[in-house]
Design a protein around this motif. Structure first.
Motif, PDB file in Angstrom:
ATOM      1  N   ALA A  13       0.825  -1.209   0.000  1.00 54.83           N
ATOM      2  CA  ALA A  13       0.000   0.000   0.000  1.00 54.83           C
ATOM      3  C   ALA A  13       0.861   1.261   0.000  1.00 54.83           C
ATOM      4  N   PHE A  14       2.082   1.155   0.556  1.00 54.38           N
ATOM      5  CA  PHE A  14       2.962   2.323   0.624  1.00 54.38           C
ATOM      6  C   PHE A  14       3.943   2.375  -0.544  1.00 54.38           C
ATOM      7  N   ALA A  51       0.436   6.790  -2.102  1.00 55.05           N
ATOM      8  CA  ALA A  51       0.555   6.543  -0.666  1.00 55.05           C
ATOM      9  C   ALA A  51       0.716   7.857   0.085  1.00 55.05           C
ATOM     10  N   ARG A  52       0.169   7.914   1.298  1.00 56.57           N
ATOM     11  CA  ARG A  52       0.201   9.139   2.096  1.00 56.57           C
ATOM     12  C   ARG A  52       0.980   8.903   3.389  1.00 56.57           C
ATOM     13  N   ARG A  84       2.699   2.255  -3.544  1.00 55.44           N
ATOM     14  CA  ARG A  84       1.894   2.896  -4.572  1.00 55.44           C
ATOM     15  C   ARG A  84       2.245   4.371  -4.675  1.00 55.44           C
ATOM     16  N   ASP A 118      -0.961   7.850   6.546  1.00 54.57           N
ATOM     17  CA  ASP A 118      -1.349   6.457   6.717  1.00 54.57           C
ATOM     18  C   ASP A 118      -0.263   5.635   7.398  1.00 54.57           C
ATOM     19  N   VAL A 130      10.621   2.486   1.070  1.00 59.05           N
ATOM     20  CA  VAL A 130       9.440   3.189   1.563  1.00 59.05           C
ATOM     21  C   VAL A 130       9.844   4.254   2.578  1.00 59.05           C
TER      22      VAL A 130
END
Length: 363
Positions: free
Chosen positions: A168-169, A174-175, A171, A178, A217
């Motif tokens: 998810a991170f 990604a924020r 992508r 989060d 990340v």
């Protein structure tokens, strides 16, 4: 005969009949030369300088600071040398970089100060660089970072939870917000802690591939990454951390066995093709007790002074020695000053590498 202006040229001065010079407007597409700007005050004159010299501000420490405050600023004694030195260290620690930086803390011997070093360096960076700092426990087994950082919200997520949800991170959308679920914020020092798991049943270890994915990340969301390593230099995640390091910090207490282990790991780096990391390493000597053997101290200073680019000594502090969560504001002022100097020394070394990196890109 009236003077003709060539519209293809920049503006020229001419007499408008009043005895004063008149500046003709340039052609619409002509570049405006700085020489055409009017003399006198400019807008930028109203701006506050980005940084005032550290020696010009009056004292805030000791009796000089009390005199300054007590007089309401009417008496402004000059700061003492120690206060000026600390201001200079803070200015150095605030230096910007062209990319995220990774600092890896190493020492094969347990109990020699890796985790407190990771926390206190992260705190110094976070306090004076304005956040975007993470302290990451990359221990191959159960690390102690989770025990030594604050956890007021009783967060249970660890690096394994982040690894499970890492896609998810990775992508593009990604924020950073989060990521808050997976890290433990340290509000007093403006850094986040990414801790290892404490599940007694978990026998899995993070390998090279997992570390690289996590590191990529972390580089997206943080400017400074401080990695706490384990004791086994042969573990894949230890090797992956060192391979990702822009700088290593080798730590030791004032004990011969800890000093031997710290020197040994420098040999390991040199003999495995990472001599540049060993040569540019910063050594931190931390006092594990209130007293230190002077002979051992002198030998360690001479030894690591010859092997690494810089040494910083950290005094004994009961708050560090008690083994509980480390609060940056709970440290004695001399201890915070020492860690600030350590952070500035690390940033100095990183700055030299960053300058070389930029020069190579421009070549």
């Amino acid at each position: 005969m009236s003077e003709k202006l060539d519209p293809s040229t920049t503006a020229r001065h001419r007499d408008n009949g009043t005895g004063r010079r008149h500046v003709a407007a340039p052609a619409p597409d002509a570049p405006v030369s700085s020489a055409l700007l009017p003399d006198g005050p400019r807008p930028e004159d109203l701006l506050v300088p980005n940084r005032s010299p550290v020696t010009t501000e009056p004292a805030s420490w000791g009796w000089r600071g009390r005199l300054n405050r007590g007089s309401g600023g009417l008496i402004r004694p000059r700061a003492a040398a120690a206060e000026i030195a600390m201001r200079e260290a803070i200015a150095r620690i605030q230096r910007g970089f062209s990319r995220p930086m990774t600092v890896v803390v190493i020492q094969p011997k347990g109990g020699a100060g890796k985790t407190p070093t990771t926390i206190c360096l992260s705190a110094a960076f976070g306090s004076y660089r304005g956040g975007y700092v993470v302290g990451w426990d990359d221990n191959e087994t159960r690390g102690t970072l989770a025990v030594r950082v604050s956890n007021p919200d009783d967060q249970r997520a660890t690096v394994w939870d982040l690894l499970h949800d890492l896609s998810a991170f990775e992508r593009f959308d990604a924020r950073v917000g989060d990521l808050s679920y997976y890290v433990r914020a340290q509000p007093d020092a403006h850094f986040d802690a990414l801790v290892s798991d404490d599940n007694p049943a978990n026998m899995a270890q993070i390998g090279d591939d997992e570390f690289q994915r996590l590191h990529q990340v972390m580089q997206r969301f943080y400017r400074m990454i401080v990695v706490d390593t384990g004791n086994n230099v042969r573990s894949p995640n230890w090797q992956a951390a060192v391979n990702a390091a822009d700088l290593v910090v080798v730590v030791s207490t004032y004990q011969r066995d800890a000093g031997y282990s710290a020197s040994w790991v420098l040999d390991h780096l040199a003999q495995t093709g990472r001599e540049h990391l060993a040569r540019n390493a910063v050594t931190l000597l931390t006092a594990a007790g209130p007293t230190t053997d002077r002979t051992v101290r002198d030998q360690l200073l001479a030894h690591f002074g010859a092997r690494t680019r810089g040494i910083v000594e950290i005094p004994y502090d009961p708050h560090l020695a008690e083994g509980g969560p480390i609060q940056w504001t709970g440290l004695a002022q001399p201890t915070r000053n020492a860690w600030t100097l350590a952070g500035a020394t690390v940033v100095d070394a990183l700055a030299e590498q960053d300058d070389r990196h930029l020069a190579a890109r421009r070549a």
